[in-house]
Design a protein around this motif. Structure first.
Motif, short mmCIF file in Angstrom:
data_model
loop_
_atom_site.label_atom_id
_atom_site.label_comp_id
_atom_site.label_asym_id
_atom_site.label_seq_id
_atom_site.Cartn_x
_atom_site.Cartn_y
_atom_site.Cartn_z
N GLY A 510 -36.18 -79.10 -52.89
CA GLY A 510 -36.64 -80.04 -53.55
C GLY A 510 -36.30 -80.10 -55.06
N LEU A 511 -34.93 -79.44 -55.23
CA LEU A 511 -34.78 -79.29 -56.54
C LEU A 511 -33.48 -80.09 -56.87
CD1 LEU A 511 -35.19 -75.72 -56.87
CD2 LEU A 511 -36.44 -77.13 -58.10
N ALA A 537 -37.87 -82.37 -47.71
CA ALA A 537 -38.31 -82.18 -48.84
C ALA A 537 -39.50 -83.15 -49.36
CB ALA A 537 -37.40 -82.00 -49.75
N ARG A 538 -39.10 -84.49 -49.15
CA ARG A 538 -39.98 -85.58 -49.68
C ARG A 538 -41.41 -85.45 -49.04
NH1 ARG A 538 -37.18 -89.60 -48.85
NH2 ARG A 538 -36.56 -90.22 -50.89
N LYS A 539 -41.26 -85.36 -47.70
CA LYS A 539 -42.42 -85.26 -47.06
C LYS A 539 -43.33 -84.11 -47.28
CE LYS A 539 -40.91 -87.88 -43.27
NZ LYS A 539 -40.57 -88.08 -41.46
N ASP A 540 -42.71 -82.97 -47.65
CA ASP A 540 -43.52 -81.72 -47.82
C ASP A 540 -43.78 -81.75 -49.45
OD1 ASP A 540 -43.25 -80.82 -45.26
OD2 ASP A 540 -41.21 -79.64 -45.66
N HIS A 541 -43.65 -82.74 -50.13
CA HIS A 541 -43.75 -82.61 -51.66
C HIS A 541 -43.20 -81.51 -52.38
CE1 HIS A 541 -46.25 -86.46 -51.04
NE2 HIS A 541 -46.59 -85.87 -49.89
N GLN A 546 -42.97 -83.71 -55.63
CA GLN A 546 -44.35 -83.02 -55.87
C GLN A 546 -45.67 -84.37 -55.70
OE1 GLN A 546 -45.50 -80.98 -59.30
NE2 GLN A 546 -47.89 -80.30 -58.59
N TYR A 547 -45.01 -85.44 -56.62
CA TYR A 547 -46.19 -86.64 -56.82
C TYR A 547 -45.39 -87.77 -56.03
CZ TYR A 547 -47.84 -83.72 -60.59
OH TYR A 547 -48.36 -82.78 -61.40
N GLY A 548 -44.83 -87.32 -54.88
CA GLY A 548 -43.96 -88.64 -54.27
C GLY A 548 -42.56 -88.95 -54.54
N ASP A 549 -42.52 -90.00 -54.62
CA ASP A 549 -40.95 -90.44 -54.82
C ASP A 549 -40.79 -90.34 -56.26
OD1 ASP A 549 -38.41 -91.45 -54.41
OD2 ASP A 549 -39.20 -93.56 -54.04
N CYS A 550 -39.24 -90.15 -56.50
CA CYS A 550 -39.08 -89.50 -57.90
C CYS A 550 -37.42 -90.45 -58.18
CB CYS A 550 -38.83 -88.07 -58.07
SG CYS A 550 -37.41 -87.53 -57.19
N GLY A 551 -37.08 -90.55 -59.42
CA GLY A 551 -35.73 -90.94 -59.70
C GLY A 551 -35.85 -92.42 -59.76
N PRO A 558 -33.26 -92.76 -66.61
CA PRO A 558 -33.76 -91.50 -66.52
C PRO A 558 -34.00 -91.35 -65.22
CG PRO A 558 -35.27 -92.96 -67.63
CD PRO A 558 -34.11 -93.67 -67.62
N ALA A 559 -33.88 -90.18 -64.52
CA ALA A 559 -34.37 -89.79 -63.31
C ALA A 559 -35.87 -89.07 -63.02
CB ALA A 559 -33.12 -88.71 -62.46
N TRP A 560 -36.08 -88.40 -64.05
CA TRP A 560 -37.38 -88.00 -64.04
C TRP A 560 -37.88 -88.12 -65.28
CZ3 TRP A 560 -33.10 -85.79 -61.62
CH2 TRP A 560 -33.23 -85.59 -60.20
N GLY A 561 -39.21 -88.16 -65.30
CA GLY A 561 -40.02 -88.30 -66.77
C GLY A 561 -39.52 -87.08 -67.83
N SER A 562 -39.60 -87.11 -69.04
CA SER A 562 -39.45 -86.05 -69.80
C SER A 562 -40.71 -85.29 -69.83
CB SER A 562 -39.21 -86.62 -71.21
OG SER A 562 -38.00 -87.53 -71.40
N ARG A 563 -40.61 -84.00 -70.22
CA ARG A 563 -41.52 -83.06 -70.23
C ARG A 563 -42.59 -83.42 -71.47
NH1 ARG A 563 -40.93 -78.25 -67.80
NH2 ARG A 563 -39.10 -77.73 -66.79
#
Length: 564
Positions: A510-511, A537-541, A546-551, A558-563
């Motif tokens: 999941g990385l 990995a998606r099913k196992d969060h 962790q919060y479902g679909d990403c990207g 942007p693929a992920w939200g900024s910190r």
């Protein structure tokens, strides 16, 4: 036109067996810097007929005597504002007045010219100094036939420099030039890497040549050298510093594209780049090469898609290049620098390791190394010396920012830790090259789970083991912290000791996620395996899931939200 009533030193030419007169180059440079690109006033004074080639008429009279061929030269007073250019040369001692006969036509300002020459004689300037200027240094001509090997020797130096000052001597075509690089005493052939103008005889070829001559001939320019072609021609970008657009230097490739006199042809030019935008404006305005251009129809787009599908299918059976490498620096969860795992690399590293900075305390080095210079630099982590490229210097802290060429990492170093490197060591190609995991996208360090992804990649590839890297493609990419694009290898990496596929391990934990719009996303069996691991990995969060679909389906977004 010729300047009236003066005689300037002759430049080297075939007529004088390439033996020019003293002060000729200085006289030419004064006029070039003063007048190129500026508006002048020309006042015609007189004409003269001179024999072609300067030969005398054949001896022997008679009716059968052949007439000597002549040509007519026009002589004029040229004013830059209120300044007479002939007077400027005379005042600097870079020309002399012509001693006219009483019945000759002369310059309208002849008395002023004689006065300027008299002042220069009294001041013993230039020609009147009794001294001969230092001869120009030997120029390495890299534009002649058979100079490919020599050009390759100079390529690393030009690539490492951010922008190199040059003077355009001749314009060979709209995108091809002969130019001098005074600082390095080089004469080179240079071509724009990202655009192509029409060939000779094609529509708008003459217009492109005229446009390039108008804007580039005898101009001071800056070039960025990216590569070299099979003929020994350096390729890259050309900038016109004297022209600005919103405070920025003008990229001449963009100027050609915007005028409809060139087409974008370089590989790896992003669809949203200013160069493509300039070409799109030319299309919309129907100028130059695009005057008959029509918007593609749905049928045209479908045909293009079918052709691309065929090309993608052909990629399935392409021959894959395989390298044995060692990872030397992990930059992020999907990017690392590697070296080839071979005897040549080990030998060069051993040779560099045997060098030393000498006994100097380095106090005289502060600010003495220029940006782009390759030096010997001590690394604070282990106290050993390595090759590094100077990127910047901070006069306040007296610290250099350097990039270690053989390991792909950056550091700040005091002047005492830098030393001069031999020319042979400087010219050797960097051992480290950038690699990006193919088919997957990992979060950047500034994004959620970015550090975790980088640490896990370090565990997988950073133990010093020999890895097997299958090169999917090579792309030109400007990496974070760098100002120039470099070649990045998109690779599938496996560890022969465990048979682990690095990309699969990243996705499984999941990385990283599978690219949505990769060139081989639909065709590769490797991608299918990656998608299966991604689904688990998606099913196992796990991590990024962790919060479902990403990207996003848009890779440029942007693929992920900024910190937070």
């Amino acid at each position: 036109v010729q300047l009236s009533s003066i005689r300037a030193p002759r430049l080297p030419s075939r007529a004088n067996n390439n033996q020019g007169d003293p002060w000729a180059q200085e006289a030419k440079e004064v006029l070039r810097q003063k007048t190129i690109g500026k508006e002048v006033t020309v006042k015609m004074d007189y004409t003269r007929k001179v024999p072609v080639g300067g030969a005398a008429a054949k001896e022997g009279g008679g009716e059968g005597q052949q007439q000597q061929q002549t040509r007519t030269l026009s002589f004029a007073t040229v004013l830059l504002g209120e300044q007479n250019l002939a007077g400027l040369l005379l005042a600097r001692g870079l020309a002399s007045t012509v001693k006219h006969r009483s019945d000759d036509d002369t310059s309208a300002c002849y008395e002023d010219l004689v006065e300027a020459e008299t002042k220069a004689q009294k001041a013993r300037k230039g020609l009147h100094s009794g001294k001969t200027p230092s001869p120009p240094g030997r120029v390495n001509d890299l534009g002649t036939n058979g100079s490919l090997a020599k050009s390759k020797q100079f390529l690393p130096f030009l690539q490492r420099s951010d922008r190199v000052h040059a003077v355009v001597d001749y314009v060979l075509s709209g995108h091809r030039f002969r130019m001098s690089i005074p600082k390095d005493s080089l004469s080179v052939t240079f071509a724009l890497s990202e655009v192509r103008c029409p060939g000779r005889g094609d529509p708008f070829s003459d217009e492109a040549l005229k446009y390039a001559r108008l804007h580039c001939t005898q101009r001071d320019v800056e070039i960025e050298v990216f590569d070299i072609d099979r003929a020994g021609t350096f390729t890259g970008r050309l900038h016109l510093p004297q022209q600005t657009h919103h405070g920025k230097r003008v990229d001449f490739s963009q100027s050609l594209a915007a005028a409809g006199l060139a087409k974008v042809s370089g590989y790896g030019v992003p669809a949203g780049s200013p160069l493509v935008a300039a070409q799109n404006r030319a299309k919309a305005q129907r100028v130059g090469l695009w005057q008959d251009w029509e918007e593609p129809t749905a049928e045209d787009l479908a045909a293009a898609a079918a052709a691309q599908a065929g090309a993608d299918s052909a990629e399935k059976v392409r021959e894959v290049e395989t390298l044995k490498v060692r990872a030397v620096n992990v930059v992020s969860g999907g990017l690392f620098y590697a070296q080839r795992a071979d005897d040549q690399t080990a030998s060069l590293l051993q040779e560099i390791g045997a060098l030393s900075l000498g006994g100097s305390d380095g106090s005289n080095n502060a600010g003495s190394f220029r940006s782009g210079e390759v030096v010997l630099c001590r690394y604070a982590g282990d106290g050993q010396v390595y090759r590094a490229r100077v990127e910047s210097y901070d006069a306040t802290s007296k610290m250099y920012t350097v990039f270690y060429l053989d390991f792909g990492n950056r550091a700040q170093c005091p002047a005492k830790d830098l030393g001069v490197l031999s020319m042979g060591m400087q010219s050797s190609a960097p051992l480290a090259f950038a690699c990006r995991l193919a088919h997957v996208k990992a979060p950047g360090l500034e994004e959620d789970y970015g550090y975790e992804a980088a640490e896990f990649l370090q565990e997988l590839v950073g133990r010093g083991q020999t890895l097997c890297a299958a090169v999917e493609e090579r792309v030109s990419e400007t990496l974070a912290g760098s100002r120039k694009p470099e070649t990045v290898l998109r690779v599938r990496v496996t560890d022969p000791a465990t048979n682990d596929d690095v990309a699969i391990e990243m996705v499984r934990n999941g990385l990283a996620r599978v690219e949505r719009q990769g060139r081989f996303a639909k065709a590769s069996e490797a991608v299918k395996a990656l998608r299966q691991e991604e689904e688990v990995a998606r099913k196992d969060h796990l991590h990024i899931w962790q919060y479902g679909d990403c990207g996003s389906d848009e890779e440029d977004g942007p693929a992920w939200g900024s910190r937070r």
